[in-house]
Design an enzyme around this catalytic site. Structure first.
Site, PDB file in Angstrom:
ATOM      1  NE  ARG A   1      -2.365  -0.192   3.760  1.00 51.22           N
ATOM      2  CZ  ARG A   1      -3.117   0.150   4.784  1.00 51.22           C
ATOM      3  NH1 ARG A   1      -4.434   0.176   4.660  1.00 51.22           N
ATOM      4  NH2 ARG A   1      -2.586   0.495   5.929  1.00 51.22           N
TER       5      ARG A   1
ATOM      6  CB  THR B   1      -2.776   7.328  -2.146  1.00 54.09           C
ATOM      7  OG1 THR B   1      -2.032   6.132  -2.461  1.00 54.09           O
ATOM      8  CG2 THR B   1      -2.010   8.541  -2.621  1.00 54.09           C
TER       9      THR B   1
ATOM     10  CG  ASP C   1       2.888  -3.021   8.890  1.00 51.52           C
ATOM     11  OD1 ASP C   1       3.178  -4.170   8.487  1.00 51.52           O
ATOM     12  OD2 ASP C   1       2.841  -2.036   8.134  1.00 51.52           O
TER      13      ASP C   1
ATOM     14  CG  ASP D   1       6.593  -3.000   9.280  1.00 52.10           C
ATOM     15  OD1 ASP D   1       7.253  -3.421   8.319  1.00 52.10           O
ATOM     16  OD2 ASP D   1       6.145  -1.841   9.347  1.00 52.10           O
TER      17      ASP D   1
HETATM   18  C1  PRP Z   1      -0.632  -4.913   4.431  1.00 58.37           C
HETATM   19  C2  PRP Z   1      -1.371  -6.242   4.491  1.00 58.37           C
HETATM   20  C3  PRP Z   1      -2.233  -6.201   3.264  1.00 58.37           C
HETATM   21  C4  PRP Z   1      -2.581  -4.729   3.153  1.00 58.37           C
HETATM   22  C5  PRP Z   1      -3.967  -4.520   3.662  1.00 58.37           C
HETATM   23  O1  PRP Z   1       0.426  -4.986   3.559  1.00 58.37           O
HETATM   24  O2  PRP Z   1      -0.530  -7.357   4.552  1.00 58.37           O
HETATM   25  O3  PRP Z   1      -1.578  -6.652   2.088  1.00 58.37           O
HETATM   26  O4  PRP Z   1      -1.633  -4.021   3.966  1.00 58.37           O
HETATM   27  O5  PRP Z   1      -4.364  -3.215   3.488  1.00 58.37           O
HETATM   28  P1  PRP Z   1      -5.531  -2.804   2.461  1.00 58.37           P
HETATM   29  O6  PRP Z   1      -6.643  -3.786   2.685  1.00 58.37           O
HETATM   30  O7  PRP Z   1      -5.875  -1.417   2.895  1.00 58.37           O
HETATM   31  O8  PRP Z   1      -4.982  -2.841   1.069  1.00 58.37           O
HETATM   32  P2  PRP Z   1       1.476  -3.768   3.381  1.00 58.37           P
HETATM   33  O9  PRP Z   1       1.044  -2.863   2.293  1.00 58.37           O
HETATM   34  O10 PRP Z   1       1.714  -3.148   4.729  1.00 58.37           O
HETATM   35  O11 PRP Z   1       2.767  -4.501   2.862  1.00 58.37           O
HETATM   36  P3  PRP Z   1       3.783  -5.437   3.665  1.00 58.37           P
HETATM   37  O12 PRP Z   1       3.067  -6.742   3.976  1.00 58.37           O
HETATM   38  O13 PRP Z   1       4.909  -5.634   2.707  1.00 58.37           O
HETATM   39  O14 PRP Z   1       4.190  -4.731   4.921  1.00 58.37           O
HETATM   40  N1  URA Z   2      -1.940  -3.527   7.045  1.00 61.80           N
HETATM   41  C1  URA Z   2      -1.562  -4.025   8.251  1.00 61.80           C
HETATM   42  O1  URA Z   2      -0.570  -4.755   8.361  1.00 61.80           O
HETATM   43  N2  URA Z   2      -2.311  -3.694   9.323  1.00 61.80           N
HETATM   44  C2  URA Z   2      -3.398  -2.912   9.245  1.00 61.80           C
HETATM   45  O2  URA Z   2      -4.046  -2.671  10.285  1.00 61.80           O
HETATM   46  C3  URA Z   2      -3.764  -2.414   7.992  1.00 61.80           C
HETATM   47  C4  URA Z   2      -3.018  -2.744   6.895  1.00 61.80           C
END
Ligand code: PRP
Ligand code: URA
Length: 211
Positions: free
Chosen positions: A106, A110, A202, A205
């Site tokens: 994400r 935005t 997160d 993370d």
């Molecule tokens: C997180 C999670 C989803 C997304 C959910 O990933 O694992 O893929 O956010 O959010 P959304 O429903 O609003 O799209 P992130 O973008 O943090 O990537 P990462 O797993 O690499 O940290």
């Molecule tokens: N992605 C995450 O990992 N946690 C949240 O709460 C939303 C998006």
């Protein structure tokens, strides 16, 4: 809960115990990963209840009897990065599954999904495809991943997540009404940064120690 026609909220005392571990801000990376894996196992058991089987004859040491095998190919597709932490638990229960990968992150401002990697097995049109991502927040990433899978021919998709928000469930319901979402928890809402409340922070993370 029948407010959402596409949601299958999985209920189990061990899920509640492990979700508590995952939500706790003091849970360290190792325990977080262990709890995430256990939750994924329970989701995998629940989802696989719906699998169809074919029968065939086998010989026991004593006589002939009926054997069973999965009737349909299963394809697991984790959304990178956090979805990776669900794969091994699913593979332990469904070792014959193939695994694709989708890289989506994400945009932190935005909240729009940015895709950076796709690799899926061939012939996913005949498979049951299970999208794995612990967090369904705005639903942008999940909806984009499902678009990709359908463009590659996927017909039967399931979305397995740990924590869903009402906004994410509604997004998937409107864009992909054919997709059933399995979740261990339906949380209250999103904050202004798109994080699920109460949520668990997160997931990527916390799994990989990149806080
Ligand atoms: C997180 C999670 C989803 C997304 C959910 O990933 O694992 O893929 O956010 O959010 P959304 O429903 O609003 O799209 P992130 O973008 O943090 O990537 P990462 O797993 O690499 O940290
Ligand atoms: N992605 C995450 O990992 N946690 C949240 O709460 C939303 C998006």
């Amino acid at each position: 809960m029948q407010e959402y026609s596409n949601l299958n909220l999985v209920e189990h005392p061990l899920l509640q115990r492990d979700l508590t571990i995952l939500r706790d801000k003091d849970t360290d990376q190792n325990l977080f990963r262990i709890a995430l894996r256990r939750v994924s196992s329970i989701l995998a058991f629940e989802i696989s209840k719906g699998f169809k089987v074919d029968t065939f004859e086998i010989e026991t040491p004593l006589e002939t009897t009926t054997g069973y095998k999965l009737a349909q190919e299963i394809v697991l597709v984790p959304v990178l990065r956090a979805g990776l932490s669900m794969v091994n638990a699913f593979l332990e229960i469904i070792p014959e599954a193939k695994v694709g990968h989708i890289g989506i992150q994400r945009n932190e401002v935005t909240l729009e999904p940015i895709d950076y990697y796709y690799k899926t097995p061939k012939n996913i049109d005949r498979a049951k495809v299970i999208l794995l991502d612990p967090m369904l927040a705005t639903g942008g990433s999940g909806a984009a991943a499902l678009n990709f899978l359908k463009n590659r021919g996927a017909v039967e998709c399931i979305f397995a997540c740990l924590v869903a928000s009402p906004q994410g469930i509604r997004k998937i319901e409107s864009v992909h009404p054919d997709v059933k979402v399995y979740a261990a928890a339906l949380d209250r809402t999103l904050n202004d940064k798109g994080y699920i409340l109460p949520g668990l922070g997160d997931a990527g993370d916390r799994t990989f120690g990149t806080l």
